[in-house]
Each structure stands twice: as structure tokens, then as C-alpha cells.
Design an enzyme around this catalytic site. Sequence first.
Site, PDB file in Angstrom:
ATOM      1  N   ASN A   1       0.810  -1.232   0.000  1.00 65.65           N
ATOM      2  CA  ASN A   1       0.000   0.000   0.000  1.00 65.65           C
ATOM      3  C   ASN A   1       0.840   1.278   0.000  1.00 65.65           C
ATOM      4  O   ASN A   1       0.490   2.249  -0.654  1.00 65.65           O
ATOM      5  CB  ASN A   1      -1.010  -0.011   1.147  1.00 65.65           C
ATOM      6  CG  ASN A   1      -0.359  -0.004   2.499  1.00 65.65           C
ATOM      7  OD1 ASN A   1       0.639  -0.690   2.718  1.00 65.65           O
ATOM      8  ND2 ASN A   1      -0.885   0.765   3.407  1.00 65.65           N
TER       9      ASN A   1
ATOM     10  N   GLY B   1       1.938  -6.080   7.224  1.00 62.67           N
ATOM     11  CA  GLY B   1       1.036  -6.700   6.255  1.00 62.67           C
ATOM     12  C   GLY B   1      -0.245  -7.131   6.949  1.00 62.67           C
ATOM     13  O   GLY B   1      -0.620  -6.595   8.001  1.00 62.67           O
TER      14      GLY B   1
ATOM     15  N   THR C   1      -1.361 -13.150   7.671  1.00 60.94           N
ATOM     16  CA  THR C   1       0.045 -13.430   7.347  1.00 60.94           C
ATOM     17  C   THR C   1       0.908 -13.281   8.610  1.00 60.94           C
ATOM     18  O   THR C   1       1.802 -14.088   8.858  1.00 60.94           O
ATOM     19  CB  THR C   1       0.564 -12.466   6.249  1.00 60.94           C
ATOM     20  OG1 THR C   1      -0.408 -12.362   5.222  1.00 60.94           O
ATOM     21  CG2 THR C   1       1.870 -12.943   5.667  1.00 60.94           C
TER      22      THR C   1
ATOM     23  N   GLU D   1       3.316  -5.463  12.349  1.00 59.40           N
ATOM     24  CA  GLU D   1       2.395  -4.329  12.140  1.00 59.40           C
ATOM     25  C   GLU D   1       1.306  -4.822  11.205  1.00 59.40           C
ATOM     26  O   GLU D   1       1.558  -5.044  10.019  1.00 59.40           O
ATOM     27  CB  GLU D   1       3.139  -3.150  11.503  1.00 59.40           C
ATOM     28  CG  GLU D   1       4.317  -2.637  12.308  1.00 59.40           C
ATOM     29  CD  GLU D   1       3.915  -2.044  13.629  1.00 59.40           C
ATOM     30  OE1 GLU D   1       2.770  -1.581  13.766  1.00 59.40           O
ATOM     31  OE2 GLU D   1       4.743  -2.054  14.550  1.00 59.40           O
TER      32      GLU D   1
ATOM     33  N   CYS E   1      -3.280   1.729   6.237  1.00 59.87           N
ATOM     34  CA  CYS E   1      -3.709   1.002   7.439  1.00 59.87           C
ATOM     35  C   CYS E   1      -4.283   1.953   8.484  1.00 59.87           C
ATOM     36  O   CYS E   1      -4.971   1.526   9.396  1.00 59.87           O
ATOM     37  CB  CYS E   1      -2.528   0.234   8.017  1.00 59.87           C
ATOM     38  SG  CYS E   1      -1.127   1.319   8.325  1.00 59.87           S
TER      39      CYS E   1
ATOM     40  N   GLU F   1       7.133   0.445  16.033  1.00 55.82           N
ATOM     41  CA  GLU F   1       8.204   0.964  15.192  1.00 55.82           C
ATOM     42  C   GLU F   1       8.386   2.445  15.528  1.00 55.82           C
ATOM     43  O   GLU F   1       7.682   2.994  16.358  1.00 55.82           O
ATOM     44  CB  GLU F   1       7.813   0.801  13.713  1.00 55.82           C
ATOM     45  CG  GLU F   1       7.661  -0.647  13.317  1.00 55.82           C
ATOM     46  CD  GLU F   1       7.435  -0.835  11.808  1.00 55.82           C
ATOM     47  OE1 GLU F   1       6.441  -0.303  11.290  1.00 55.82           O
ATOM     48  OE2 GLU F   1       8.267  -1.512  11.177  1.00 55.82           O
TER      49      GLU F   1
END
Length: 482
Positions: free
Chosen positions: A150, A226, A230, A248, A282, A462
Site C-alpha cells: 500500500n 502486512g 500473514t 504491524e 492502514c 516501530e
Amino acid sequence: MQKILNYINGALVEPASKQYIDNVDPSTGKVYSLCPDSDAQDIEAAYKAAEAAFEGWSNTPAEKRSKVMLRIAELLEKNLDKFAEAETIDQGKPLWLSQNGEIPRAISNIHFFATAIEHYASEAHPMGEHAINYTTRTPIGVVGCISPWNLPLYLFTWKIAPAIASGNCVVAKPSEVTPMTAYLLSEICIEAGLPKGVLNIVHGLGPKVGSAMTVHPGIKAISFTGGTRTGAEIARVAAPMFKKLSLELGGKNPNMIFADCDFDKMLTETVRSSFLNQGEICLCGSRIFVERPIYEKFKKAFVEKVKAELVVGDPLDPKTKTGAIVSQMHFDKVLSYIELAKQEGGTILCGGKSIQPTGRCATGWFIEPTVIEGLAYDCRTNQEEIFGPVVTITPFDTEEEVLMMANSTEYGLASVLWTENLTRAHRLAGKIKAGIVWINCWLLRDLRTPFGGVKSSGVGREGGWEALRFFTEAKNVCIKIS
Ligand code: NAD
């Protein structure tokens, strides 16, 4: 047709299998380049290069590591227009957004961590006159970075910059859906003189390349951004190997709008937070809760503004506000959620359909910005991540009610509050289950702040020191002095 190559041990190389997958321009739906279909052999070669480089790179003074990273940032800046155009063709976002958002932010990411590392110091804890502790932070070794489609270069650099700044060597995998700018970055790393093996970029499919990284016993940490599913798979494989993980993941962010807000400011920002980057961020607010006294006023003004301002079309056209949806698969998924919303009793206030622009983009994947009302807060449309230009609006009567609805999903990434009541803003900020709360703003980012979510939105943070801590191991040394 242009072939993207892997970047392993300082060189641009073909995948071991010599196989490629199609890379598609979403605004035309046509294949325009080829992406390596790498596998475990390429990961092994990248790992070996990274392992061999580690001794030298981890012992390179921070000042020197910083210098080479700053050269990369400078070269990226010099080539901003080339990168912006490449990102737009690969991802579908409007060109102005690549030029003013995505690529400048990638440059800032590299610059930020290149300079941060020069100020990253050890700690000491004296125990009176008896003893002293000092704590060092050393790089982990070879680490893995996996990023999504994205915000391709933005999120890729958000991971690799702190990893290499802190002395690690990296095996990185960009999304196979948007590999182009990571490839162009590898050319820049060569030009900037990044020592070979410090950064290795292996392109290809997630279940092949990503999972080969996750299972590799020598890759000691994985930083992943992602989807939640996943992330769960990576955690399942990596946890028994005791790898450090930063995950994340997805979101279903609430916007809570109170009647006492600054209406005009709120309206402008809410259009942006709903549909920027086709809603494929996101952090976009996809569930909009509006206090009942202003619900009808909001509904009318919001729908009018979306219809009037959000021109859908060719991402290269400066008039375009909403570009192409990244892939056929994602396009089908977003449309299927609009159908679901109808089945669940929702009313489409605007949008709701795909669009076929004329000319160059006639075969591309475009969806009108879509606003839906009349859905229960706990239906699937309001609980599952859609990740496209689709939002729902829902009225509320009390603070308790909106908080309950906001916190009702499995996600907890970001949230937005619109109110001029300071006490209420702080009270709710404390109660919202999310890693990020924006009050009277959205996507206002300071790279020093912790970034990440709670619940199924992820593990770890992060940004700033959090990222440098993730990519280093602490060691405490205690010395008795009397
Ligand atoms: P995805 O999970 O399908 O893919 C992300 C990356 O993981 C890709 O590089 C992919 O190839 C790789 N991958 C796929 N399967 C793998 C496996 N088994 N092992 C290892 N790697 C694998 O996600 P996506 O569709 O590319 O991105 C959209 C998702 O990302 C959304 O859910 C969105 O919310 C999330 N996202 C989260 C943040 C955040 O900061 N929390 C930011 C951006 C996007």
C-alpha cells in the site's frame, strides 16, 4: 519488457530459478515489467552475503554508517520525480501523492535513522558506591524485513533504515505486487557505496520468499508489515525458534465525531482520512461514528464533498484525487464487501460501483469512493478490514456507546477523535483500545513517536528509539567496585 532483479551481495542478479512473475500497472490492468519469482535458494544466497558482511558493518563506527545512509537519502531526493512516477505506475496512487507524500517520507525515514544512530547511547546504572551497571545495545546479526503494497517505498525504508543504521545486515522482501521502487532503491544503494551484503533485496511471492525468510534459522529477527493472517502465520513459524518479531498488521479504525467539534476542519480531514490513497492506508478511518445532533448535517455535507472533490481516474492526471485499486484481486475483494454491505441492510449514499475511465485507463481497476449507512456496528462490514475506498457512517448518543462500538473489533491500530472538549478528549484517549489516537487531526506523524497497534493489529512498535531497540540486543554488565 523491463526485468526487475534481486540485489544480493552488492550486485543486481537474476533469481536462481530464472523464473519471473508479471508485474501489472493497476491503472491499465496490463503487465509492464517482470518481477523475480525467487525462492529459498535466493534467500540462502542473500543470507550468506548478509552474514559475511555483518562483522565489518557492525564494527563500522555509527558516524560512517550514517554517512553512507545520508548519501542514499540524497540520491533518492535527486531522483524524486523518477521514483514518484515509478511508485504511481506500480501502485496506482495519484502522482501528486507519490511526489508529496510517499517518496519524501521514504527520504525522511532514511535521513531520520541515519542521524538518530549518532545519538543512540548506552545507559549506566550506578548502585551507590557498591557497583555500577552499564548496558550496551548491539546489533542482532542478520535480520529480515517484509513489507506490503500500500505504501511500498515508505514502509520498506521504515524498516530497513533502522535495521542497517543500528549495524545489522538485512535480507528484505518488498511486496510482489509493488516491487519497482525497492528495485530502483537497490540501484541507488550501489551508487551510494553501501558495502556489499549489508542490504539484500529478494523479490517474489510471500509463501515462497517470505516463508523461506521466516523459517531460516540464521535470520534472527523479522520485522513484518502486512495482513493479520500473514502475521499470525509468521508468528506461528518463528515463535518456536525464539526470533524477535515486530508485527504491524491490519486495522478497522474508528473516527469519533462529537457535536462540539470544529465542523469545517473535521469535514475536510474526514474526507482525507477516509479516502487518501484509495483508502489503502492502514491508518484510514473506515468506521465513522457521528453524535446524533449533527448526524444529518454531517451526512449531507460529507457525501456532497466526496462527490464533488474526489475525482477518480488516471493516477498520472494532476486532477485525479482517487487513483487505481492496486490489483484485480484487491479490486474484487473491495467490491465483494460493498455487496456484503447491501446484503447486511446498508444503504449506499454515494459510490458503490467500479468505474471505467476513458482512454489510457479504460482497462484499469477503479472504484468510486463509497459511503454506506444503516449498518449495525457488529456486522461483518463494520468488523472486517476492507482496505479500500469504503466507509460506513453510524450515529451515536453517548460517550459510552461510541466507545463500546469503537472498541468492538478485533483490531486496535489507530483512532481519531473530533471534539473541542479537552476533558472528554483526554478521557476517551485513555479508554480507546488502539496504539495511536489522533485528536482533531489525522496522519500527523512525528517519526520519534511509537507506531503500532494492539490486539490483532500487531505486536511491538516501530519509530524512533522503539525501532532501534527492536533491532538491537541489550547486554547488562555489572561491576562491583567496593
Ligand atoms: P500481506 O500480508 O498479503 O503481504 C505482506 C507481505 O508479506 C508481502 O510482502 C507478502 O509477499 C508477504 N507474505 C505473504 N505471505 C507470507 C508468508 N506466508 N510468509 C512471509 N511473508 C509473506 O499484506 P498486503 O495485502 O501486502 O498488505 C495489506 C495489509 O497490510 C492490510 O491488512 C493492512 O492493514 C496491512 N498494513 C498494516 C500496516 C501497519 O503499520 N500496521 C501498514 C500498512 C499495511
